[in-house]
Motif scaffolding. Sequence first.
Motif, mmCIF file in Angstrom:
data_model
loop_
_atom_site.group_PDB
_atom_site.id
_atom_site.type_symbol
_atom_site.label_atom_id
_atom_site.label_comp_id
_atom_site.label_asym_id
_atom_site.label_seq_id
_atom_site.Cartn_x
_atom_site.Cartn_y
_atom_site.Cartn_z
ATOM 1 N N ILE A 7 4.744 -8.091 3.845
ATOM 2 C CA ILE A 7 3.882 -6.950 3.534
ATOM 3 C C ILE A 7 3.009 -7.267 2.336
ATOM 4 O O ILE A 7 1.809 -6.941 2.317
ATOM 5 C CB ILE A 7 4.738 -5.695 3.290
ATOM 6 C CG1 ILE A 7 5.458 -5.296 4.586
ATOM 7 C CG2 ILE A 7 3.872 -4.539 2.780
ATOM 8 C CD1 ILE A 7 6.552 -4.271 4.396
ATOM 9 N N VAL A 13 5.274 1.008 -0.577
ATOM 10 C CA VAL A 13 6.072 0.582 0.576
ATOM 11 C C VAL A 13 7.453 0.204 0.070
ATOM 12 O O VAL A 13 7.600 -0.713 -0.749
ATOM 13 C CB VAL A 13 5.440 -0.620 1.307
ATOM 14 C CG1 VAL A 13 6.267 -0.958 2.556
ATOM 15 C CG2 VAL A 13 3.994 -0.332 1.685
ATOM 16 N N VAL A 19 3.144 -1.507 9.118
ATOM 17 C CA VAL A 19 3.047 -0.863 7.802
ATOM 18 C C VAL A 19 1.590 -0.712 7.396
ATOM 19 O O VAL A 19 1.169 0.360 6.923
ATOM 20 C CB VAL A 19 3.825 -1.677 6.747
ATOM 21 C CG1 VAL A 19 3.502 -1.199 5.337
ATOM 22 C CG2 VAL A 19 5.325 -1.582 7.008
ATOM 23 N N ALA A 76 4.978 -5.981 9.086
ATOM 24 C CA ALA A 76 3.891 -5.829 8.109
ATOM 25 C C ALA A 76 2.646 -5.218 8.755
ATOM 26 O O ALA A 76 1.973 -4.368 8.154
ATOM 27 C CB ALA A 76 3.565 -7.183 7.481
ATOM 28 N N VAL A 119 5.044 -2.766 -3.581
ATOM 29 C CA VAL A 119 5.960 -3.134 -2.495
ATOM 30 C C VAL A 119 7.297 -3.480 -3.107
ATOM 31 O O VAL A 119 7.390 -4.369 -3.965
ATOM 32 C CB VAL A 119 5.433 -4.333 -1.673
ATOM 33 C CG1 VAL A 119 6.422 -4.687 -0.560
ATOM 34 C CG2 VAL A 119 4.058 -4.031 -1.088
#
Length: 251
Positions: free
Chosen positions: A23, A84, A228, A225, A12
């Motif tokens: 996230i 991500v 995602v 989040a 991330v």
Amino acid sequence: MQFDFTGKSVIVTGAAQGIGRAIVAGMAAAGARVVALDRDATGLEQARSAGAIETIAVELGEQSTVQTAIARVAAAYGGVDILVTAAGGVRGQVAQQLEAVSEQSWRQLFEANVDAAFFCAQAVAPHMKAKGSGRIVTIASGAGLRPSLTGIQAYSAAKHALVGLTKQLALDLGPHGITVNSVAPGFVLSNPATQRQWESYGEAGQQKLIETIHMRRLGQAEDIANAVMFLCSSAAGWISGQVLSVDGGRA
């Protein structure tokens, strides 16, 4: 929906605050091994507290440093399953008249929002291809679909470019079992920059903005989040090249 990312290696970016940190927390809680990347070494301590097993301070707009960092992660954790790219934002910029925008200001936002995502995707692609699977999710913005509430020309242009990059990567990487999608947040109070922007509107402007949102509330980092994690999950295995607006609905 319960997400399970047990055994998955996740990178991330932009993990030092706000959406990126949320996230990290969500992925870690779902069992993933999360490595957090950001240019803010001090802020990365918050990502570690959120559940990252490792943090790496890196300038994401520099191709060679990104390649080195991601190669290190892949070697340590058996490849990369999920990327991500939450790094980006306005980098402290404010709206200016078109004639006043400097070349440096313009390029800075493309470096933060487009270059960084491209270099990261480029670096993880060989590792995902080797596995025959992978998930890449970029964090765009409502400003990548329409003019930006920030009034910053480069920010809107960069986020539009990121949406285009996401769709192109989906085409390029799809034959290798890799999905590439984007989440486009609405107004989320998630970091000092968005807090300053919100305060700059004043009470009347804040109320006007709220009235354009169907749900009549601002977003939270966890809202993004959750979206995602859905796109990274097995439930989204045949979704690619898409932009998911997470904005409470817009009037």
